[in-house]
Motif scaffolding. Sequence first.
Motif, PDB file in Angstrom:
ATOM      1  N   LYS A 283      87.417  23.939  27.743  1.00  0.00           N
ATOM      2  CA  LYS A 283      86.589  24.826  27.208  1.00  0.00           C
ATOM      3  C   LYS A 283      87.286  25.513  25.936  1.00  0.00           C
ATOM      4  CE  LYS A 283      83.407  26.329  28.456  1.00  0.00           C
ATOM      5  NZ  LYS A 283      81.818  25.937  28.199  1.00  0.00           N
ATOM      6  N   GLU A 284      88.567  25.663  25.933  1.00  0.00           N
ATOM      7  CA  GLU A 284      88.890  25.864  24.646  1.00  0.00           C
ATOM      8  C   GLU A 284      89.045  24.748  23.802  1.00  0.00           C
ATOM      9  OE1 GLU A 284      93.648  26.911  23.532  1.00  0.00           O
ATOM     10  OE2 GLU A 284      92.741  28.319  25.019  1.00  0.00           O
ATOM     11  N   LEU A 285      89.238  23.705  23.857  1.00  0.00           N
ATOM     12  CA  LEU A 285      89.368  22.552  22.980  1.00  0.00           C
ATOM     13  C   LEU A 285      87.984  22.042  22.587  1.00  0.00           C
ATOM     14  CD1 LEU A 285      91.911  21.207  21.718  1.00  0.00           C
ATOM     15  CD2 LEU A 285      92.308  22.721  23.714  1.00  0.00           C
ATOM     16  N   SER A 286      87.068  22.311  23.247  1.00  0.00           N
ATOM     17  CA  SER A 286      85.698  21.770  23.236  1.00  0.00           C
ATOM     18  C   SER A 286      84.851  22.711  23.693  1.00  0.00           C
ATOM     19  CB  SER A 286      85.533  20.396  23.982  1.00  0.00           C
ATOM     20  OG  SER A 286      84.058  20.002  23.736  1.00  0.00           O
ATOM     21  N   PRO A 287      84.682  23.903  22.929  1.00  0.00           N
ATOM     22  CA  PRO A 287      83.525  24.997  23.490  1.00  0.00           C
ATOM     23  C   PRO A 287      82.256  24.705  23.965  1.00  0.00           C
ATOM     24  CG  PRO A 287      84.782  25.698  21.601  1.00  0.00           C
ATOM     25  CD  PRO A 287      84.801  24.234  21.615  1.00  0.00           C
ATOM     26  N   ALA A 288      81.629  23.671  23.240  1.00  0.00           N
ATOM     27  CA  ALA A 288      80.333  23.238  23.647  1.00  0.00           C
ATOM     28  C   ALA A 288      80.296  22.340  25.115  1.00  0.00           C
ATOM     29  CB  ALA A 288      79.679  22.295  22.545  1.00  0.00           C
ATOM     30  N   THR A 289      81.388  22.262  25.847  1.00  0.00           N
ATOM     31  CA  THR A 289      81.480  21.413  27.069  1.00  0.00           C
ATOM     32  C   THR A 289      80.943  22.264  28.126  1.00  0.00           C
ATOM     33  OG1 THR A 289      83.151  20.062  26.145  1.00  0.00           O
ATOM     34  CG2 THR A 289      82.785  20.069  28.404  1.00  0.00           C
ATOM     35  N   PRO A 290      80.038  21.868  28.718  1.00  0.00           N
ATOM     36  CA  PRO A 290      79.733  22.837  30.057  1.00  0.00           C
ATOM     37  C   PRO A 290      80.663  22.943  31.133  1.00  0.00           C
ATOM     38  CG  PRO A 290      77.731  21.445  29.545  1.00  0.00           C
ATOM     39  CD  PRO A 290      79.021  20.899  28.928  1.00  0.00           C
ATOM     40  N   GLU A 291      80.846  23.970  31.971  1.00  0.00           N
ATOM     41  CA  GLU A 291      81.787  24.376  32.678  1.00  0.00           C
ATOM     42  C   GLU A 291      81.778  22.996  33.712  1.00  0.00           C
ATOM     43  OE1 GLU A 291      82.676  28.929  32.952  1.00  0.00           O
ATOM     44  OE2 GLU A 291      80.732  28.084  33.944  1.00  0.00           O
ATOM     45  N   ARG A 292      80.454  22.651  34.031  1.00  0.00           N
ATOM     46  CA  ARG A 292      80.357  21.604  35.052  1.00  0.00           C
ATOM     47  C   ARG A 292      80.924  20.312  34.552  1.00  0.00           C
ATOM     48  NH1 ARG A 292      74.136  23.000  37.547  1.00  0.00           N
ATOM     49  NH2 ARG A 292      74.836  24.719  38.840  1.00  0.00           N
ATOM     50  N   THR A 293      80.674  19.872  33.416  1.00  0.00           N
ATOM     51  CA  THR A 293      81.283  18.792  32.799  1.00  0.00           C
ATOM     52  C   THR A 293      82.937  18.784  32.736  1.00  0.00           C
ATOM     53  OG1 THR A 293      79.320  18.582  31.431  1.00  0.00           O
ATOM     54  CG2 THR A 293      81.319  17.105  30.939  1.00  0.00           C
ATOM     55  N   ALA A 294      83.442  20.043  32.448  1.00  0.00           N
ATOM     56  CA  ALA A 294      84.915  20.065  32.615  1.00  0.00           C
ATOM     57  C   ALA A 294      85.233  20.004  33.841  1.00  0.00           C
ATOM     58  CB  ALA A 294      85.321  21.451  31.977  1.00  0.00           C
ATOM     59  N   ALA A 295      84.671  20.521  34.930  1.00  0.00           N
ATOM     60  CA  ALA A 295      85.274  20.187  36.318  1.00  0.00           C
ATOM     61  C   ALA A 295      85.031  18.707  36.881  1.00  0.00           C
ATOM     62  CB  ALA A 295      84.277  20.982  37.242  1.00  0.00           C
ATOM     63  N   PHE A 296      83.940  18.038  36.121  1.00  0.00           N
ATOM     64  CA  PHE A 296      83.888  16.526  36.471  1.00  0.00           C
ATOM     65  C   PHE A 296      85.152  15.759  35.784  1.00  0.00           C
ATOM     66  CE2 PHE A 296      79.150  16.980  36.708  1.00  0.00           C
ATOM     67  CZ  PHE A 296      78.992  17.454  37.845  1.00  0.00           C
ATOM     68  N   LEU A 297      85.404  16.279  34.640  1.00  0.00           N
ATOM     69  CA  LEU A 297      86.807  15.624  33.826  1.00  0.00           C
ATOM     70  C   LEU A 297      87.928  15.817  34.711  1.00  0.00           C
ATOM     71  CD1 LEU A 297      85.947  16.662  30.103  1.00  0.00           C
ATOM     72  CD2 LEU A 297      86.231  14.494  30.945  1.00  0.00           C
ATOM     73  N   LEU A 298      88.090  16.958  35.255  1.00  0.00           N
ATOM     74  CA  LEU A 298      89.126  17.263  36.265  1.00  0.00           C
ATOM     75  C   LEU A 298      89.189  16.201  37.322  1.00  0.00           C
ATOM     76  CD1 LEU A 298      91.521  19.029  37.221  1.00  0.00           C
ATOM     77  CD2 LEU A 298      89.828  20.615  38.392  1.00  0.00           C
ATOM     78  N   SER A 299      88.059  15.979  38.157  1.00  0.00           N
ATOM     79  CA  SER A 299      87.719  14.915  38.985  1.00  0.00           C
ATOM     80  C   SER A 299      88.306  13.805  38.526  1.00  0.00           C
ATOM     81  CB  SER A 299      86.517  14.965  39.391  1.00  0.00           C
ATOM     82  OG  SER A 299      86.187  16.133  40.320  1.00  0.00           O
ATOM     83  N   LEU A 300      87.743  13.233  37.354  1.00  0.00           N
ATOM     84  CA  LEU A 300      88.424  12.037  36.777  1.00  0.00           C
ATOM     85  C   LEU A 300      89.751  12.151  36.751  1.00  0.00           C
ATOM     86  CD1 LEU A 300      88.204   9.480  35.288  1.00  0.00           C
ATOM     87  CD2 LEU A 300      87.628  10.702  32.840  1.00  0.00           C
ATOM     88  N   SER A 301      90.423  13.008  36.438  1.00  0.00           N
ATOM     89  CA  SER A 301      91.880  13.188  36.116  1.00  0.00           C
ATOM     90  C   SER A 301      92.549  13.086  37.714  1.00  0.00           C
ATOM     91  CB  SER A 301      92.345  14.623  35.654  1.00  0.00           C
ATOM     92  OG  SER A 301      93.799  14.623  35.578  1.00  0.00           O
ATOM     93  N   LEU A 302      91.886  13.316  38.656  1.00  0.00           N
ATOM     94  CA  LEU A 302      92.424  13.290  39.984  1.00  0.00           C
ATOM     95  C   LEU A 302      91.932  12.079  40.550  1.00  0.00           C
ATOM     96  CD1 LEU A 302      91.184  16.867  41.734  1.00  0.00           C
ATOM     97  CD2 LEU A 302      93.381  16.160  40.928  1.00  0.00           C
ATOM     98  N   VAL A 303      90.936  11.238  39.960  1.00  0.00           N
ATOM     99  CA  VAL A 303      91.176   9.882  40.441  1.00  0.00           C
ATOM    100  C   VAL A 303      92.165   9.201  39.782  1.00  0.00           C
ATOM    101  CG1 VAL A 303      89.537   7.671  39.860  1.00  0.00           C
ATOM    102  CG2 VAL A 303      88.360   9.836  40.519  1.00  0.00           C
ATOM    103  N   LEU A 304      92.662   9.366  38.530  1.00  0.00           N
ATOM    104  CA  LEU A 304      93.698   8.830  38.133  1.00  0.00           C
ATOM    105  C   LEU A 304      95.051   8.732  39.167  1.00  0.00           C
ATOM    106  CD1 LEU A 304      93.165   9.588  34.251  1.00  0.00           C
ATOM    107  CD2 LEU A 304      92.650   7.212  35.444  1.00  0.00           C
TER     108      LEU A 304
END
Length: 444
Positions: A283-304
């Motif tokens: 959210k800090e680096l990309s303020p326009a990113t919705p919180e839910r999208t940020a949560a999905f990115l965290l899930s992608l990180s956990l897939v890795l």
Amino acid sequence: MGTTAVPIGAAAAEQPPAGRFITPGFKLGFVLVTSLFFLWAIANNFNDILIRHFQKALDLNRAEAGLIQFVFYLGYFLMALPAGMLMRRFGYRAGILCGLGLYALGAVLFYPAAEIRVYGVFLAALFVIASGAAFLETAANPYIVAFGDPARAAQRLNLAQSFNGFGGFVAPIIGGIFIFSGVEHSAADLAAMSPAELTAYRVSEAQMVQMPYLTLAAIVICLGLAIALVRLPRITHERAPTGTLSGLRSVLREPALAGAVIAQFFYVGAQVGVWSFFIDFVKELSPATPERTAAFLLSLSLVLFMAGRFIGTALMQRISATRLLLVFATIDSVLIAIAAFAPGIVAVAALTLTSFFMSIMFPTIFSLGVKDLGNRAMLGAPLIIMAIIGGALFPPLMGLVSQAVGGAIQHTMLLPGLCFVVIALYARRTHHAEQAVPTITPRP
């Protein structure tokens, strides 16, 4: 409700059929115990959602929100030994049922906590959940061994651990959908609200956690009823060695164990620190990113992270564990530096990739610490597990540093970066120690 004695570390009264992955009659029990690995991953990874959510719902700063992880990992630290003592006295089924009971109670406590919006009550609920999860983790890992041929125990444990990784992957998705409301206001919007409007907004946000946690409690209760009734193996143990305190002092003098305890402390601190503030970072680096999208990115990180476990295990057939640990820790140090200073999507991508290279660290450090302890491993292993207290300390520390530098989280990621440097130094020293061991060549 029959049982079969399958001792660990003692002669078995009745050994499981040789070659059997799961002993006949215990398949349902195996499925239920394996589901525990998924369950505690949900509890752990919901915290990363709560850290972001409570900043909105309870008007917390990052240092205050970081107490979520402090309280949670403190629960693990304090309850692991009592869990082991209870299970030694009453058995693994009793330990699992106690853990599920505590887990469900903590989840139910989220309902009144949301009604009164008192942060301390939320923290108490999380401590209770963590206490239950500590019982579950203490029981499930050794219990999986008892479900079939001991020669195939590692296969069963790897299968069960894969569901833990799957739980870590889906938790941010579930939390993003059912805990994040999708309603986001800027600081200016909040300042423009009347006191009544602001209170109504925060009440609405706080109540978003009620249904997910009540649902989780219901699932846990149903699982507890099933485990109370299903046929499970019975495990007996050898008597604990005498002189436990002197034994602990003895193993702590072992350089390999002492180094592993230190490395594990910094690893868990780095892992929890990165994941706890991942959504804030996006959210800090990309303020326009919705919180839910940020949560999905965290899930992608956990897939890795999951993929890294499988790939790292395969690589260890060709590369020594210490060398691979050194390479992965060094790469993570570089990725964190990029995340701390690069702009926008580059920084987010670098932080996302760190999970892949974190994947092998916990089990590798653990195995390096106990591999030469012989029958003293039962004394050394709990000391490495207790090093997870690093996960309790680093998130609040990162929050305090963030507040000190004006509220930014990006540069604060250098703290996990320093942790990876410590791990790389540990891996380098351990690798050199291995290389220094003389190889004895037998005479022809």
